[in-house]
Design an enzyme around this catalytic site. Sequence first.
Site, PDB file in Angstrom:
ATOM      1  N   TYR A   1       0.838  -1.200   0.000  1.00 40.00           N
ATOM      2  CA  TYR A   1       0.000   0.000   0.000  1.00 40.00           C
ATOM      3  C   TYR A   1       0.875   1.254   0.000  1.00 40.00           C
ATOM      4  O   TYR A   1       0.655   2.193   0.735  1.00 40.00           O
ATOM      5  CB  TYR A   1      -0.933  -0.006   1.219  1.00 40.00           C
ATOM      6  CG  TYR A   1      -2.171   0.850   1.052  1.00 40.00           C
ATOM      7  CD1 TYR A   1      -3.212   0.448   0.218  1.00 40.00           C
ATOM      8  CD2 TYR A   1      -2.295   2.064   1.724  1.00 40.00           C
ATOM      9  CE1 TYR A   1      -4.350   1.214   0.060  1.00 40.00           C
ATOM     10  CE2 TYR A   1      -3.430   2.853   1.574  1.00 40.00           C
ATOM     11  CZ  TYR A   1      -4.447   2.425   0.744  1.00 40.00           C
ATOM     12  OH  TYR A   1      -5.591   3.199   0.582  1.00 40.00           O
TER      13      TYR A   1
ATOM     14  N   SER B   1       3.301   3.914  -2.793  1.00 41.20           N
ATOM     15  CA  SER B   1       3.019   4.955  -3.781  1.00 41.20           C
ATOM     16  C   SER B   1       1.985   4.517  -4.822  1.00 41.20           C
ATOM     17  O   SER B   1       0.959   5.168  -5.002  1.00 41.20           O
ATOM     18  CB  SER B   1       4.312   5.354  -4.488  1.00 41.20           C
ATOM     19  OG  SER B   1       4.053   6.243  -5.553  1.00 41.20           O
TER      20      SER B   1
ATOM     21  N   ASP C   1      10.799  -3.228  -6.617  1.00 38.98           N
ATOM     22  CA  ASP C   1      11.378  -4.218  -7.535  1.00 38.98           C
ATOM     23  C   ASP C   1      12.304  -5.194  -6.819  1.00 38.98           C
ATOM     24  O   ASP C   1      12.260  -6.405  -7.056  1.00 38.98           O
ATOM     25  CB  ASP C   1      12.182  -3.513  -8.635  1.00 38.98           C
ATOM     26  CG  ASP C   1      11.301  -2.780  -9.632  1.00 38.98           C
ATOM     27  OD1 ASP C   1      10.154  -3.179  -9.818  1.00 38.98           O
ATOM     28  OD2 ASP C   1      11.792  -1.798 -10.221  1.00 38.98           O
ATOM     29  N   GLU C   2      13.163  -4.655  -5.941  1.00 40.03           N
ATOM     30  CA  GLU C   2      14.210  -5.482  -5.336  1.00 40.03           C
ATOM     31  C   GLU C   2      13.670  -6.476  -4.313  1.00 40.03           C
ATOM     32  O   GLU C   2      14.377  -7.400  -3.909  1.00 40.03           O
ATOM     33  CB  GLU C   2      15.277  -4.586  -4.686  1.00 40.03           C
ATOM     34  CG  GLU C   2      14.799  -3.768  -3.492  1.00 40.03           C
ATOM     35  CD  GLU C   2      14.205  -2.428  -3.860  1.00 40.03           C
ATOM     36  OE1 GLU C   2      14.105  -1.566  -2.968  1.00 40.03           O
ATOM     37  OE2 GLU C   2      13.822  -2.238  -5.042  1.00 40.03           O
TER      38      GLU C   2
ATOM     39  N   GLN D   1      10.496  -8.041  -4.761  1.00 43.17           N
ATOM     40  CA  GLN D   1       9.438  -8.859  -5.343  1.00 43.17           C
ATOM     41  C   GLN D   1       9.801 -10.332  -5.496  1.00 43.17           C
ATOM     42  O   GLN D   1       8.988 -11.212  -5.192  1.00 43.17           O
ATOM     43  CB  GLN D   1       9.006  -8.285  -6.690  1.00 43.17           C
ATOM     44  CG  GLN D   1       8.165  -7.027  -6.572  1.00 43.17           C
ATOM     45  CD  GLN D   1       7.580  -6.590  -7.902  1.00 43.17           C
ATOM     46  OE1 GLN D   1       7.473  -7.367  -8.855  1.00 43.17           O
ATOM     47  NE2 GLN D   1       7.180  -5.329  -7.989  1.00 43.17           N
TER      48      GLN D   1
ATOM     49  N   HIS E   1       5.297  -2.786 -13.120  1.00 40.81           N
ATOM     50  CA  HIS E   1       6.580  -2.535 -13.785  1.00 40.81           C
ATOM     51  C   HIS E   1       7.107  -3.901 -14.190  1.00 40.81           C
ATOM     52  O   HIS E   1       6.956  -4.878 -13.460  1.00 40.81           O
ATOM     53  CB  HIS E   1       7.542  -1.827 -12.836  1.00 40.81           C
ATOM     54  CG  HIS E   1       8.910  -1.569 -13.408  1.00 40.81           C
ATOM     55  ND1 HIS E   1       9.117  -1.235 -14.735  1.00 40.81           N
ATOM     56  CD2 HIS E   1      10.140  -1.587 -12.838  1.00 40.81           C
ATOM     57  CE1 HIS E   1      10.405  -1.051 -14.935  1.00 40.81           C
ATOM     58  NE2 HIS E   1      11.051  -1.267 -13.808  1.00 40.81           N
TER      59      HIS E   1
ATOM     60  N   GLY F   1       2.270   7.331  -8.101  1.00 44.76           N
ATOM     61  CA  GLY F   1       0.982   6.941  -7.551  1.00 44.76           C
ATOM     62  C   GLY F   1       0.109   8.093  -7.107  1.00 44.76           C
ATOM     63  O   GLY F   1      -1.111   8.074  -7.329  1.00 44.76           O
TER      64      GLY F   1
ATOM     65  N   GLU G   1      14.776   6.726 -16.732  1.00 41.24           N
ATOM     66  CA  GLU G   1      15.138   7.080 -15.353  1.00 41.24           C
ATOM     67  C   GLU G   1      16.619   7.424 -15.236  1.00 41.24           C
ATOM     68  O   GLU G   1      16.996   8.408 -14.596  1.00 41.24           O
ATOM     69  CB  GLU G   1      14.815   5.914 -14.413  1.00 41.24           C
ATOM     70  CG  GLU G   1      13.335   5.667 -14.203  1.00 41.24           C
ATOM     71  CD  GLU G   1      13.057   4.361 -13.479  1.00 41.24           C
ATOM     72  OE1 GLU G   1      11.890   4.130 -13.126  1.00 41.24           O
ATOM     73  OE2 GLU G   1      13.998   3.557 -13.277  1.00 41.24           O
TER      74      GLU G   1
ATOM     75  N   GLU H   1      13.980  27.100 -11.276  1.00 36.85           N
ATOM     76  CA  GLU H   1      13.359  27.477 -12.546  1.00 36.85           C
ATOM     77  C   GLU H   1      13.170  26.293 -13.494  1.00 36.85           C
ATOM     78  O   GLU H   1      12.466  26.417 -14.507  1.00 36.85           O
ATOM     79  CB  GLU H   1      14.187  28.565 -13.232  1.00 36.85           C
ATOM     80  CG  GLU H   1      14.127  29.910 -12.516  1.00 36.85           C
ATOM     81  CD  GLU H   1      14.779  31.018 -13.322  1.00 36.85           C
ATOM     82  OE1 GLU H   1      14.736  30.963 -14.569  1.00 36.85           O
ATOM     83  OE2 GLU H   1      15.343  31.939 -12.701  1.00 36.85           O
TER      84      GLU H   1
END
Length: 334
Positions: free
Chosen positions: A26, A28, A84-85, A87, A109, A135, A196, A232
């Site tokens: 539960y 992001s 990810d790491e 799962q 993902h 999320g 990314e 900016e």
Amino acid sequence: MAATIYYEKDADLSKLKGKTIAILGYGSQGHAHAQNLHDSGCDVIVAEVKGTANYELAVRDKFKPLSTEEAVKRADLIVLTLPDELQAGIFESQIRPNLSKGNIIIATHGFNVHYGQFNMPEGVTSILIAPKGPGHLVRSEFVKGGGVPCLIALGEGAGDKERKIGLAYAKGIGGTRGGVIETTFAEETETDLFGEQVVLCGGVSALVQKAFEVLVEAGYQPEMAYFECMHELKLIVDLFYQGGLNYMRYSVSNTAEFGDYTRGPRIVTDETKAEMKKILTEIQTGEFAKEWLLENKVGAPKFKRIRAIQRQHQLEEVGRRLRKLMSWIDAKEF
């Protein structure tokens, strides 16, 4: 070849009728998926670790969090919104033993599926539904009546039936309002990591920090350097978002536009592009994935060390001080 894009008319929420959807994690993405699906009339359950902040958040949002094992046993669709790491380990120990034939794994993902980290049992298929935004935006856009665009891909053994279920899921979280692009697990994973590392996080962060350092080292006030190189940037990105590079160039001064054309290529050079290609190759071959997974197996010492150093950079210290003076900014300090 033009991409296949699905919208509201292409998705049927009734494909989820009678199906229990388990959101594992539960955080992001998880909180947004769970709430949006619930508001869309779906049967949603949540798995979280008792005693954690995310568990308490789920309770506040009127869910009754279960253990991962129990949630998987009850569900037809199992949605992975975990880091990810983590799962692969959780899949093997808590998810796989409790799967049933006909279950569908929905990945947000493609990392672990694409890099072969799941030993998928026979009769269980996978779908990718990946929102192209964080999320909190998936939730806020949904509440406003909009939606964050998503990607959809089919895993091994999945076909048109699973595609229709995936599109229904995407509709349930608001994705079909923005458009759902058909892709593959490989394309989503590799382009996501590349974006990314080369632009959205790695490239921009390095560019901003180095530019800030150049101005400060040349004797300019750190506050001036912060505003020019960091603050900016949002104004320019907003112009990108609205109308691409051309609209940005139309909106700025002729002086800025000329500097863009003549100086930009001196910063991002052919050598930079060659390094981008090397990074893409590391992603395609799985070299980066292997590095990241091994890093976590030994407690992520390199990751934690770099994170600690970066959080103390002068750019961050100056920014924290200046943002406190900007009452109109919802400052997030870590």
